[in-house]
Motif scaffolding. Sequence first.
Motif, PDB file in Angstrom:
ATOM      1  N   GLN A 107       0.922  -1.271   0.040  1.00 30.58           N
ATOM      2  CA  GLN A 107       0.106  -0.014   0.112  1.00 30.58           C
ATOM      3  C   GLN A 107       0.818   1.289  -0.089  1.00 30.58           C
ATOM      4  O   GLN A 107       0.533   2.365  -0.534  1.00 30.58           O
ATOM      5  N   LEU A 108       1.959   1.325   0.796  1.00 29.74           N
ATOM      6  CA  LEU A 108       2.954   2.231   0.673  1.00 29.74           C
ATOM      7  C   LEU A 108       3.358   2.746  -0.886  1.00 29.74           C
ATOM      8  O   LEU A 108       3.466   3.714  -1.150  1.00 29.74           O
ATOM      9  N   VAL A 164       2.594  18.282  11.270  1.00 27.12           N
ATOM     10  CA  VAL A 164       3.942  17.927  11.413  1.00 27.12           C
ATOM     11  C   VAL A 164       4.269  16.446  11.498  1.00 27.12           C
ATOM     12  O   VAL A 164       5.115  15.892  11.119  1.00 27.12           O
ATOM     13  N   LEU A 165       3.545  15.855  12.478  1.00 25.11           N
ATOM     14  CA  LEU A 165       3.517  14.403  12.696  1.00 25.11           C
ATOM     15  C   LEU A 165       3.334  13.675  11.250  1.00 25.11           C
ATOM     16  O   LEU A 165       3.946  12.576  11.107  1.00 25.11           O
ATOM     17  N   VAL A 166       2.488  14.008  10.574  1.00 22.28           N
ATOM     18  CA  VAL A 166       1.926  13.384   9.161  1.00 22.28           C
ATOM     19  C   VAL A 166       3.122  13.409   8.199  1.00 22.28           C
ATOM     20  O   VAL A 166       3.621  12.620   7.646  1.00 22.28           O
ATOM     21  N   ALA A 167       3.804  14.570   8.309  1.00 19.38           N
ATOM     22  CA  ALA A 167       5.060  14.872   7.495  1.00 19.38           C
ATOM     23  C   ALA A 167       6.113  14.200   7.771  1.00 19.38           C
ATOM     24  O   ALA A 167       6.973  13.504   7.045  1.00 19.38           O
ATOM     25  N   ILE A 168       6.489  13.762   9.347  1.00 21.63           N
ATOM     26  CA  ILE A 168       7.429  13.098   9.583  1.00 21.63           C
ATOM     27  C   ILE A 168       7.227  11.652   8.938  1.00 21.63           C
ATOM     28  O   ILE A 168       8.005  10.862   8.529  1.00 21.63           O
ATOM     29  N   ALA A 169       5.912  11.303   9.507  1.00 24.65           N
ATOM     30  CA  ALA A 169       5.790   9.587   8.848  1.00 24.65           C
ATOM     31  C   ALA A 169       5.573   9.681   7.305  1.00 24.65           C
ATOM     32  O   ALA A 169       6.307   8.585   6.904  1.00 24.65           O
ATOM     33  N   ASP A 170       5.390  10.683   6.699  1.00 28.14           N
ATOM     34  CA  ASP A 170       5.651  10.605   5.291  1.00 28.14           C
ATOM     35  C   ASP A 170       7.045  10.606   4.763  1.00 28.14           C
ATOM     36  O   ASP A 170       7.486   9.881   3.967  1.00 28.14           O
ATOM     37  N   GLY A 171       7.823  11.421   5.465  1.00 30.13           N
ATOM     38  CA  GLY A 171       9.272  11.336   5.139  1.00 30.13           C
ATOM     39  C   GLY A 171      10.005  10.122   5.685  1.00 30.13           C
ATOM     40  O   GLY A 171      10.748   9.338   4.909  1.00 30.13           O
ATOM     41  N   MET A 173       8.511   7.048   5.643  1.00 27.93           N
ATOM     42  CA  MET A 173       8.000   6.350   4.803  1.00 27.93           C
ATOM     43  C   MET A 173       8.981   6.061   3.669  1.00 27.93           C
ATOM     44  O   MET A 173       9.314   4.956   2.986  1.00 27.93           O
ATOM     45  N   LEU A 174       9.214   7.317   2.908  1.00 28.17           N
ATOM     46  CA  LEU A 174      10.084   7.277   1.936  1.00 28.17           C
ATOM     47  C   LEU A 174      11.533   6.651   2.069  1.00 28.17           C
ATOM     48  O   LEU A 174      11.967   6.038   1.498  1.00 28.17           O
ATOM     49  N   GLN A 175      11.874   7.184   3.136  1.00 29.48           N
ATOM     50  CA  GLN A 175      13.365   6.508   3.627  1.00 29.48           C
ATOM     51  C   GLN A 175      13.359   5.172   3.880  1.00 29.48           C
ATOM     52  O   GLN A 175      14.223   4.363   3.382  1.00 29.48           O
ATOM     53  N   TRP A 176      12.132   4.587   4.401  1.00 24.48           N
ATOM     54  CA  TRP A 176      11.869   3.243   4.663  1.00 24.48           C
ATOM     55  C   TRP A 176      11.874   2.420   3.389  1.00 24.48           C
ATOM     56  O   TRP A 176      12.547   1.288   3.403  1.00 24.48           O
ATOM     57  N   LEU A 177      11.286   2.843   2.525  1.00 25.60           N
ATOM     58  CA  LEU A 177      11.257   2.280   1.047  1.00 25.60           C
ATOM     59  C   LEU A 177      12.325   2.062   0.444  1.00 25.60           C
ATOM     60  O   LEU A 177      12.660   1.132  -0.148  1.00 25.60           O
ATOM     61  N   LEU A 178      13.235   2.820   0.719  1.00 28.10           N
ATOM     62  CA  LEU A 178      14.497   3.035  -0.140  1.00 28.10           C
ATOM     63  C   LEU A 178      15.670   2.295   1.060  1.00 28.10           C
ATOM     64  O   LEU A 178      16.434   1.404   0.475  1.00 28.10           O
ATOM     65  N   ASP A 179      15.637   2.354   2.236  1.00 24.41           N
ATOM     66  CA  ASP A 179      16.527   1.894   3.013  1.00 24.41           C
ATOM     67  C   ASP A 179      16.237   1.555   4.594  1.00 24.41           C
ATOM     68  O   ASP A 179      16.318   2.196   5.557  1.00 24.41           O
ATOM     69  N   PRO A 180      15.288   0.510   4.715  1.00 23.40           N
ATOM     70  CA  PRO A 180      14.555   0.219   5.758  1.00 23.40           C
ATOM     71  C   PRO A 180      15.543   0.067   7.138  1.00 23.40           C
ATOM     72  O   PRO A 180      15.117   0.417   8.254  1.00 23.40           O
ATOM     73  N   ALA A 181      16.772  -0.643   6.917  1.00 24.25           N
ATOM     74  CA  ALA A 181      17.734  -0.774   7.976  1.00 24.25           C
ATOM     75  C   ALA A 181      18.098   0.694   8.609  1.00 24.25           C
ATOM     76  O   ALA A 181      18.285   0.757   9.743  1.00 24.25           O
ATOM     77  N   THR A 183      16.218   3.435   8.802  1.00 22.54           N
ATOM     78  CA  THR A 183      15.061   4.022   9.194  1.00 22.54           C
ATOM     79  C   THR A 183      14.670   4.085  10.707  1.00 22.54           C
ATOM     80  O   THR A 183      14.571   2.931  11.060  1.00 22.54           O
ATOM     81  N   PRO A 184      14.605   5.048  11.555  1.00 22.46           N
ATOM     82  CA  PRO A 184      14.290   4.964  12.901  1.00 22.46           C
ATOM     83  C   PRO A 184      12.956   4.287  13.127  1.00 22.46           C
ATOM     84  O   PRO A 184      12.038   4.627  12.276  1.00 22.46           O
ATOM     85  N   ASP A 185      12.597   3.708  14.358  1.00 17.74           N
ATOM     86  CA  ASP A 185      11.378   3.302  14.422  1.00 17.74           C
ATOM     87  C   ASP A 185      10.523   4.315  15.449  1.00 17.74           C
ATOM     88  O   ASP A 185      11.217   5.480  15.667  1.00 17.74           O
ATOM     89  N   ALA A 186       9.412   3.946  15.670  1.00 19.60           N
ATOM     90  CA  ALA A 186       8.612   5.035  16.360  1.00 19.60           C
ATOM     91  C   ALA A 186       9.123   5.270  17.783  1.00 19.60           C
ATOM     92  O   ALA A 186       9.200   6.738  17.940  1.00 19.60           O
ATOM     93  N   ARG A 187       9.419   4.600  18.668  1.00 19.13           N
ATOM     94  CA  ARG A 187      10.187   5.145  20.023  1.00 19.13           C
ATOM     95  C   ARG A 187      11.387   5.935  19.411  1.00 19.13           C
ATOM     96  O   ARG A 187      11.613   7.052  20.199  1.00 19.13           O
ATOM     97  N   GLN A 188      12.166   5.690  18.777  1.00 24.37           N
ATOM     98  CA  GLN A 188      13.437   6.347  18.252  1.00 24.37           C
ATOM     99  C   GLN A 188      12.985   7.779  17.940  1.00 24.37           C
ATOM    100  O   GLN A 188      13.651   8.853  18.149  1.00 24.37           O
ATOM    101  N   VAL A 189      11.760   7.876  17.130  1.00 20.75           N
ATOM    102  CA  VAL A 189      11.171   9.114  16.517  1.00 20.75           C
ATOM    103  C   VAL A 189      10.773  10.004  17.710  1.00 20.75           C
ATOM    104  O   VAL A 189      10.972  11.184  18.012  1.00 20.75           O
ATOM    105  N   VAL A 190      10.123   9.470  18.742  1.00 24.46           N
ATOM    106  CA  VAL A 190       9.470  10.149  19.738  1.00 24.46           C
ATOM    107  C   VAL A 190      10.597  10.591  20.716  1.00 24.46           C
ATOM    108  O   VAL A 190      10.947  11.664  21.208  1.00 24.46           O
TER     109      VAL A 190
END
Length: 201
Positions: A107-108, A164-171, A173-181, A183-190
């Motif tokens: 879906q992403l 701002v939170l949506v922008a962070i999630a969207d950004g 998402m793009l990073q993860w699709l290119l380089d999952p390893a 990309t920070p997880d949710a707790r790292q983001v917080v």
Amino acid sequence: MDSVARTEAGGYRDKLLAGAVACLQEKGYARTTARDLVAASGTNLASIGYHFGGKDALLNEAIAGFFDQWTAHVERSLFGAVLGSPREMLERAMIALVDVFEELRPQLILCVEGYPAALREPVLREKMAEAYARARQTGADMMRRAAAQLGVEPPMSPEILVSVLVAIADGLMLQWLLDPASTPDARQVVDALAALSQFIA
């Protein structure tokens, strides 16, 4: 006409939307034809026009539908359990936004491929903009609801915070699709947001 007009669960409309998602994931927006949609959905050409007015409108609806489903998932995650502290609520929201990338990968891709198409298709651009608007409004309503239940005041406009939170999630998402390893997880983001707020306060 009666067979075309079926709208019950599992009817032509639902089948067409499911077929559109499958086609978008396999072929992308520009290469999906009406005949592809018919083959994927097991329906007929007339049903596309009857339920959606045309192929492009069906594809647009399928893309926008993903945004709405993701927003509903976030809401269930936030309020499906006992409320915690504001930080715990933020972590719960980011988990629903970020730590689902692997689960939502097809879906992403569909979502990302919708952006360049939207730049050239005004109707799709409007549809996606409306989906973002609904997500922002629903997110702001969720923030106000959570703040009221926790007895706290949002630090600023909920609409801006959600944007701002949506922008962070969207950004991410793009990073993860290119380089999952990487990309920070949710707790790292917080943790990063908390550290940044202390740094600039």
